[in-house]
Structures are given as structure tokens and as C-alpha cells.
Design an enzyme around this catalytic site. Structure first.
Site, PDB file in Angstrom:
ATOM      1  N   LYS A 163      -8.323   3.477   1.877  1.00  0.00           N
ATOM      2  CA  LYS A 163      -7.626   4.747   1.772  1.00  0.00           C
ATOM      3  C   LYS A 163      -7.774   5.457   0.436  1.00  0.00           C
ATOM      4  O   LYS A 163      -8.053   6.655   0.383  1.00  0.00           O
ATOM      5  CB  LYS A 163      -6.144   4.539   2.089  1.00  0.00           C
ATOM      6  CG  LYS A 163      -5.903   4.263   3.566  1.00  0.00           C
ATOM      7  CD  LYS A 163      -4.482   3.825   3.801  1.00  0.00           C
ATOM      8  CE  LYS A 163      -4.334   2.680   4.767  1.00  0.00           C
ATOM      9  NZ  LYS A 163      -5.361   1.639   4.785  1.00  0.00           N
ATOM     10  N   ASN A 200     -17.715  28.532 -22.371  1.00  0.00           N
ATOM     11  CA  ASN A 200     -18.273  27.313 -21.788  1.00  0.00           C
ATOM     12  C   ASN A 200     -18.107  27.284 -20.266  1.00  0.00           C
ATOM     13  O   ASN A 200     -17.051  27.657 -19.750  1.00  0.00           O
ATOM     14  CB  ASN A 200     -17.599  26.093 -22.405  1.00  0.00           C
ATOM     15  CG  ASN A 200     -17.868  25.998 -23.893  1.00  0.00           C
ATOM     16  OD1 ASN A 200     -18.940  26.387 -24.355  1.00  0.00           O
ATOM     17  ND2 ASN A 200     -16.897  25.513 -24.643  1.00  0.00           N
ATOM     18  N   TYR A 256      -9.686  -6.686  12.465  1.00  0.00           N
ATOM     19  CA  TYR A 256      -9.057  -6.208  11.237  1.00  0.00           C
ATOM     20  C   TYR A 256      -9.017  -7.281  10.155  1.00  0.00           C
ATOM     21  O   TYR A 256      -8.757  -8.445  10.426  1.00  0.00           O
ATOM     22  CB  TYR A 256      -7.616  -5.742  11.535  1.00  0.00           C
ATOM     23  CG  TYR A 256      -6.877  -5.265  10.303  1.00  0.00           C
ATOM     24  CD1 TYR A 256      -6.995  -3.951   9.876  1.00  0.00           C
ATOM     25  CD2 TYR A 256      -6.094  -6.139   9.543  1.00  0.00           C
ATOM     26  CE1 TYR A 256      -6.343  -3.516   8.727  1.00  0.00           C
ATOM     27  CE2 TYR A 256      -5.442  -5.704   8.394  1.00  0.00           C
ATOM     28  CZ  TYR A 256      -5.567  -4.399   7.991  1.00  0.00           C
ATOM     29  OH  TYR A 256      -4.930  -3.963   6.864  1.00  0.00           O
ATOM     30  N   GLU A 275     -19.579  22.291 -15.148  1.00  0.00           N
ATOM     31  CA  GLU A 275     -19.796  20.945 -15.701  1.00  0.00           C
ATOM     32  C   GLU A 275     -18.921  19.915 -14.990  1.00  0.00           C
ATOM     33  O   GLU A 275     -19.344  18.793 -14.713  1.00  0.00           O
ATOM     34  CB  GLU A 275     -19.480  20.936 -17.196  1.00  0.00           C
ATOM     35  CG  GLU A 275     -20.427  21.803 -18.006  1.00  0.00           C
ATOM     36  CD  GLU A 275     -19.890  22.018 -19.417  1.00  0.00           C
ATOM     37  OE1 GLU A 275     -20.264  21.241 -20.301  1.00  0.00           O
ATOM     38  OE2 GLU A 275     -19.084  22.935 -19.633  1.00  0.00           O
ATOM     39  N   HIS A 305     -40.779  21.961 -11.789  1.00  0.00           N
ATOM     40  CA  HIS A 305     -40.727  21.200 -13.051  1.00  0.00           C
ATOM     41  C   HIS A 305     -39.979  21.974 -14.133  1.00  0.00           C
ATOM     42  O   HIS A 305     -40.232  21.780 -15.317  1.00  0.00           O
ATOM     43  CB  HIS A 305     -42.136  20.861 -13.566  1.00  0.00           C
ATOM     44  CG  HIS A 305     -43.069  20.342 -12.517  1.00  0.00           C
ATOM     45  ND1 HIS A 305     -43.261  19.004 -12.272  1.00  0.00           N
ATOM     46  CD2 HIS A 305     -43.847  20.993 -11.613  1.00  0.00           C
ATOM     47  CE1 HIS A 305     -44.125  18.851 -11.281  1.00  0.00           C
ATOM     48  NE2 HIS A 305     -44.482  20.039 -10.858  1.00  0.00           N
ATOM     49  N   GLN A 323      -7.392  -2.222   3.936  1.00  0.00           N
ATOM     50  CA  GLN A 323      -6.349  -1.433   3.271  1.00  0.00           C
ATOM     51  C   GLN A 323      -6.933  -0.690   2.068  1.00  0.00           C
ATOM     52  O   GLN A 323      -6.400   0.312   1.631  1.00  0.00           O
ATOM     53  CB  GLN A 323      -5.214  -2.367   2.834  1.00  0.00           C
ATOM     54  CG  GLN A 323      -4.067  -1.684   2.130  1.00  0.00           C
ATOM     55  CD  GLN A 323      -2.840  -2.575   2.092  1.00  0.00           C
ATOM     56  OE1 GLN A 323      -2.190  -2.770   3.108  1.00  0.00           O
ATOM     57  NE2 GLN A 323      -2.529  -3.126   0.934  1.00  0.00           N
ATOM     58  N   ASN A 352      -2.361  -2.620  13.176  1.00  0.00           N
ATOM     59  CA  ASN A 352      -3.811  -2.456  13.107  1.00  0.00           C
ATOM     60  C   ASN A 352      -4.292  -1.205  13.837  1.00  0.00           C
ATOM     61  O   ASN A 352      -5.083  -0.426  13.300  1.00  0.00           O
ATOM     62  CB  ASN A 352      -4.507  -3.698  13.666  1.00  0.00           C
ATOM     63  CG  ASN A 352      -4.210  -4.941  12.846  1.00  0.00           C
ATOM     64  OD1 ASN A 352      -3.644  -4.829  11.758  1.00  0.00           O
ATOM     65  ND2 ASN A 352      -4.565  -6.100  13.362  1.00  0.00           N
ATOM     66  N   SER A 371       0.821  -1.208   0.000  1.00  0.00           N
ATOM     67  CA  SER A 371       0.000   0.000   0.000  1.00  0.00           C
ATOM     68  C   SER A 371       0.857   1.262   0.000  1.00  0.00           C
ATOM     69  O   SER A 371       0.332   2.361  -0.003  1.00  0.00           O
ATOM     70  CB  SER A 371      -0.942   0.007   1.212  1.00  0.00           C
ATOM     71  OG  SER A 371      -0.203  -0.191   2.408  1.00  0.00           O
ATOM     72  N   SER A 383     -13.998  27.990 -27.090  1.00  0.00           N
ATOM     73  CA  SER A 383     -13.977  26.868 -28.021  1.00  0.00           C
ATOM     74  C   SER A 383     -12.923  27.157 -29.077  1.00  0.00           C
ATOM     75  O   SER A 383     -12.744  28.303 -29.493  1.00  0.00           O
ATOM     76  CB  SER A 383     -15.341  26.720 -28.682  1.00  0.00           C
ATOM     77  OG  SER A 383     -15.218  26.020 -29.906  1.00  0.00           O
ATOM     78  N   LYS A 432     -18.233  31.103 -28.210  1.00  0.00           N
ATOM     79  CA  LYS A 432     -18.523  30.272 -27.051  1.00  0.00           C
ATOM     80  C   LYS A 432     -17.781  30.693 -25.791  1.00  0.00           C
ATOM     81  O   LYS A 432     -16.630  31.102 -25.831  1.00  0.00           O
ATOM     82  CB  LYS A 432     -18.136  28.821 -27.355  1.00  0.00           C
ATOM     83  CG  LYS A 432     -18.968  28.217 -28.464  1.00  0.00           C
ATOM     84  CD  LYS A 432     -20.149  27.481 -27.937  1.00  0.00           C
ATOM     85  CE  LYS A 432     -19.708  26.100 -27.495  1.00  0.00           C
ATOM     86  NZ  LYS A 432     -20.863  25.280 -27.146  1.00  0.00           N
TER      87      LYS A 432
END
Ligand code: ARG
Length: 462
Positions: free
Chosen positions: A329, A289, A321, A294, A160, A326, A114, A27, A281, A287
Site C-alpha cells: 500500500k 529557477n 495471501y 527539476e 545527440h 501489506q 484477505n 498497518s 534565489s 535568477k
């Protein structure tokens, strides 16, 4: 192709691990992020071992000093992490041994990896809670700034995504302050609950050494030691809570991001996002954006994914444990980074965006958004039952639509054709300004009410 057995537990092993075993087992590639917490935990543990007479002061001093050297090597980028040494705990200890020799071997008395990893990870997540708290409050301040600037700007309120009733810009911004405020409160709850120390639980059962868990808990800023050693080494609900808070906050951020994408479009033009938070763009010169919005919307998927992944890792594990843990993380590392980035980007975008009050106003007055005000007027002034008022109003709206007129421009005679007792005082409620100003109920959209809420939040965040 086996190497020699591991120096930490090699006593029982004849040969070292297969290369693939080493790859799946290690790890260190990601848990090196816990270096600072690991060293803080070890220093607290060594000091406690000396204070309780389990090791000598001299050894504890050598360990404490040596660990600081290891930390400075890691922070300078001068540390050679080894996959063979599996994780951050063994990498640090092995280097400590190189630096100080024999006393290094006494550090792991009355401790296990542990309780060590449970402690490190709690400390790390606790730090992230603090960073997220700051970021959330910055976002709330940015929203409050927008709310204050436009407490009485009228805009369409939607249900709506259809024009429903006029609301104020300030009211809409304050809705997100409320959401972020609940996220903040969830985060603080989670932080308070996680602030207990697993250290000293050892492998799972506690230890026969006369350790002082209060002492290490206090040294690491925990409120108290965890009360059950089995739970201490196997609990990951603190990480699940963190991920859950991040996921809920992400859902809120994503809703706001979605609104910003819609509002900044040429069809809506409710807001202009700053150049600092937009991209162009390469082919379409017109444009601008809303990429940051997003991406916040999209990155929320990673927050949900991290929470689901860790829930799935944990759900079938018997106490105490298991190595499965592991896998806790990377999910949390990624989610914390993603969440903080999203919070900071949203705070910047909100602080820098410019609402267009004229466009908001124009949109609010189209779509017969004051129809409910007309119905309420018929109830209040003419004593009609609401259901009948609703029906009368519907007929008036249909007439206005046929004539291509807004409600507040519809001639009185047209309204009287539908209901003879309507008089010209009705126009008092047909403008969008009158509509929002009248909604003074607690939590309503009236500028006076919105300003009251702004003042309350400003004080809470001060
Ligand atoms: N690298 C391990 C983890 O992240 C540390 C704990 C290892 N404990 C063990 N008994 N193998 O969970």
C-alpha cells in the site's frame, strides 16, 4: 508486558503481542486511507448477506446504518484509530460493534480480511486511475494549446543534443502529446483489467455459504467477480500495472522537465517559464529557477522506486495471501500522490510558459541545420546518388564554416566551386522555413502535417 489477547482472534491466544510486534504488524497508520472503500465494501457485503438469507434484513440494516456512522466519524476526523486493532478493517468493525452491538459480529460471515483488503485496494487504485486520467488529459490539452500557438514556429531539432534539422515548435509539443496519449491508453487498459471483484473469495478457497458474488461486484462498480479465489486474494498485478504506468509516464514527464530546464536557461532562452512555476534565489537577484521542472525530474525516481519495491515484495510469494502484501500500500499511495502532483504541475507549467519564437528561429538557422535539405536537393535536382550528395554537402558546410557564414547566406560561387552544376534555385531549400514546410511526409514536421495531427487529438480529447 503482554496485554490481553486480541478480541478478533483471541480465542486461540493466551497473551497479546509484544509492543514491537504490534508496531511491525500494524498497518492502520497508512491503510486508514482505505476507510471509504472498506466501508463501501462492507455495506455491499452486508446487503448481499441479507439478500441471500445468510443474515436477517434487520441485522443488515443495522450494519449498513452503523457503517455510515463510522464513515462520518472518520470523515469528520473524530475517529480514534487504534494500533492494537492493527488495520482499517478491524478498526471499523470494532467501532461498529460499539455502535450496534451483536449484529456487528455477523458482518464478517463468508468473508476474510484477505478478500476484504484486496477489494478495498482495488477500489482505491481504480479511483486513482480516474484521477490520473483527468490529469493526463489536462496535460495533453496544455501541450495541444502550445502546439496550436506555434504550429509553424521553427526551432532546431536535435539528435545527440546537436542541431540536426529544423523542426516546428508544434511538432515538438505534439511528440509529448503522443507519449501522454500512450500513457493514457496504458492507464485505461490497466483500469479495465483491474475492474473485477475479489470480494467473496474469502480467505482463499471461497465459502460454503450461498453468497452472490455477482451482486457485490455490481454494487461496487466492478464488471464481474474474479474467477479464481486463490488468485483473487493474492493478485497484486493491478497495483503493479498502475505503478508501471506511473513509472513510464514519469519517464516522459522527466524528459519534458529536462527540456524545460535546458530551454529556460540563459544559454538557450527558448522559453520563459511563468513566475507561477519558478522560484528566485536569495542571493542572486537575476535568477529564475525552474524548480517545478527539476522536482518533476527528481520525483520520477520515487515512481520507479515504488514499482521496483512492489515487484520485489511480490516476486517470491507462494499462493495465496501472505502478510508481505501489506507492504503493497505505502508504495502505491506515495506513487499515486507523486504522479498526480507531477502531472498537474507539468500541465500548469506547460499551459503558462511562453515560447520565444525569435530565439527558436535564430537557433534553428545556426548550426547548418538545412544541410540535409541541400543534400536532398542535389539528389532530386542534379540526380546525384545520395552518398555523393552527402559528400558534396559536407564540403560546402566546411566552406561555410570557414567563412563564418550560414548555408543560406553562402555565395553561389562558393557552392559552385564544390560542385559546378549547383544553381541559385538551391536557395529555395536552404531557409529553415522552406526546410520544415517541405517535410510533409506522414508524421513529419511540416506545419500542415502538425495542424492535421493537432485536429485529430483535439477531437479525441473533446
Ligand atoms: N492489513 C492486512 C493487509 O494489508 C489485511 C489482511 C490481513 N490478512 C491476514 N490474513 N492477516 O494486507
Amino acid at each position: 508486558m503482554s496485554k490481553t489477547a486480541n478480541s478478533m482472534w483471541g480465542g486461540r491466544f493466551a497473551v497479546g503481542p509484544d509492543a514491537i510486534m504490534e508496531a511491525i504488524n500494524a498497518s492502520i497508520g497508512f491503510d486508514q486511507r482505505l476507510a471509504r472503500q472498506d466501508i463501501a465494501g462492507s455495506r455491499a457485503h452486508a446487503a448481499m448477506l441479507a439478500a441471500t438469507g445468510i443474515i436477517t434484513d434487520k441485522d443488515a440494516e443495522a450494519i449498513g446504518e452503523g457503517l455510515l456512522t463510522v464513515l462520518s466519524e472518520i470523515e469528520a476526523g473524530a475517529f480514534a484509530f487504534s494500533t492494537a486493532l492493527e488495520d482499517i478493517h478491524m478498526n471499523v468493525e470494532a467501532r461498529l460493534k460499539e455502535l450496534i452491538g451483536e449484529p456487528a459480529g455477523r458482518l464478517h460471515t463468508a468473508r476474510s480480511r484477505n478478500d476484504q483488503v484486496a477489494t478495498d485496494f482495488r477500489l482505491w487504485v481504480r479511483d486513482q486511475c480516474d484521477a490520473a486520467e483527468e490529469a493526463l488529459m489536462d496535460l495533453m490539452r496544455a501541450l495541444l494549446g502550445q502546439a496550436e500557438a506555434g504550429a509553424d514556429w521553427v526551432m532546431p531539432g536535435f539528435t545527440h543534443l546537436q542541431s540536426a534539422q529544423p523542426v516546428t515548435w508544434g511538432h515538438h509539443m505534439m511528440a509529448y502529446v503522443e507519449m501522454a496519449g500512450r500513457d493514457l491508453s496504458r492507464l485505461r487498459d490497466a483500469r479495465a483489467r483491474m475492474n473485477e471483484s475479489p470480494l467473496g473469495a474469502a480467505a482463499l478457497a471461497g465459502t460454503s455459504f450461498p453468497i452472490d458474488r455477482e451482486m457485490t461486484a455490481e454494487a461496487l462498480g466492478f464488471d464481474r467477480p474474479m474467477a479464481n479465489s486463490l488468485d483473487a486474494v493474492s493478485a497484486r498485478d493491478f497495483a503493479l500495472e498502475f505503478l508501471s504506468v506511473a513509472a513510464i509516464s514519469g519517464a516522459h514527464l522527466s524528459r519534458l522537465a529536462e527540456e524545460l530546464v535546458i530551454w529556460s536557461s540563459a544559454q538557450f532562452r527558448f522559453v520563459a517559464l511563468s513566475d507561477r512555476w519558478s522560484t528566485g534565489s536569495s542571493i542572486m537577484p537575476q535568477k529564475r529557477n525552474p524548480d517545478a521542472a527539476e522536482l518533476i525530474r527528481a520525483k520520477t525516481g520515487r515512481l520507479f522506486g515504488a514499482a521496483i519495491a512492489l515487484f520485489t515484495v511480490m516476486k517470491g510469494l507462494p499462493l495465496a495471501y501472505s502478510k508481505d502484501m501489506q507492504e503493497d500500500k505505502e508504495q502505491v499511495f506515495d506513487a499515486a500522490e507523486t504522479w498526480l502532483l507531477a502531472l498537474r504541475a507539468m500541465a500548469g507549467m506547460v499551459a503558462d510558459m511562453e515560447a520565444r519564437p525569435e530565439a527558436l528561429r535564430a537557433a534553428a538557422s545556426s548550426g547548418f541545420a538545412t544541410a540535409t535539405d541541400l543534400a536532398d536537393w542535389l539528389v532530386r535536382e542534379l540526380g546525384l546518388p545520395f552518398r555523393e550528395a552527402h559528400h558534396v554537402t559536407g564540403a560546402i558546410v566546411a566552406r561555410a564554416e570557414a567563412l563564418g557564414s550560414d548555408l543560406d547566406a553562402l555565395p553561389l560561387a562558393e557552392m559552385q566551386n564544390v560542385h559546378g552544376r549547383i544553381d541559385e534555385t538551391v536557395y529555395d531549400v536552404l531557409s529553415v522555413e522552406a526546410s520544415v514546410a517541405s517535410r510533409t511526409s506522414y508524421g513529419g514536421t511540416a506545419p500542415s502535417e502538425v495542424r492535421r495531427q493537432i485536429a485529430i487529438w483535439k477531437e479525441r480529447l473533446a
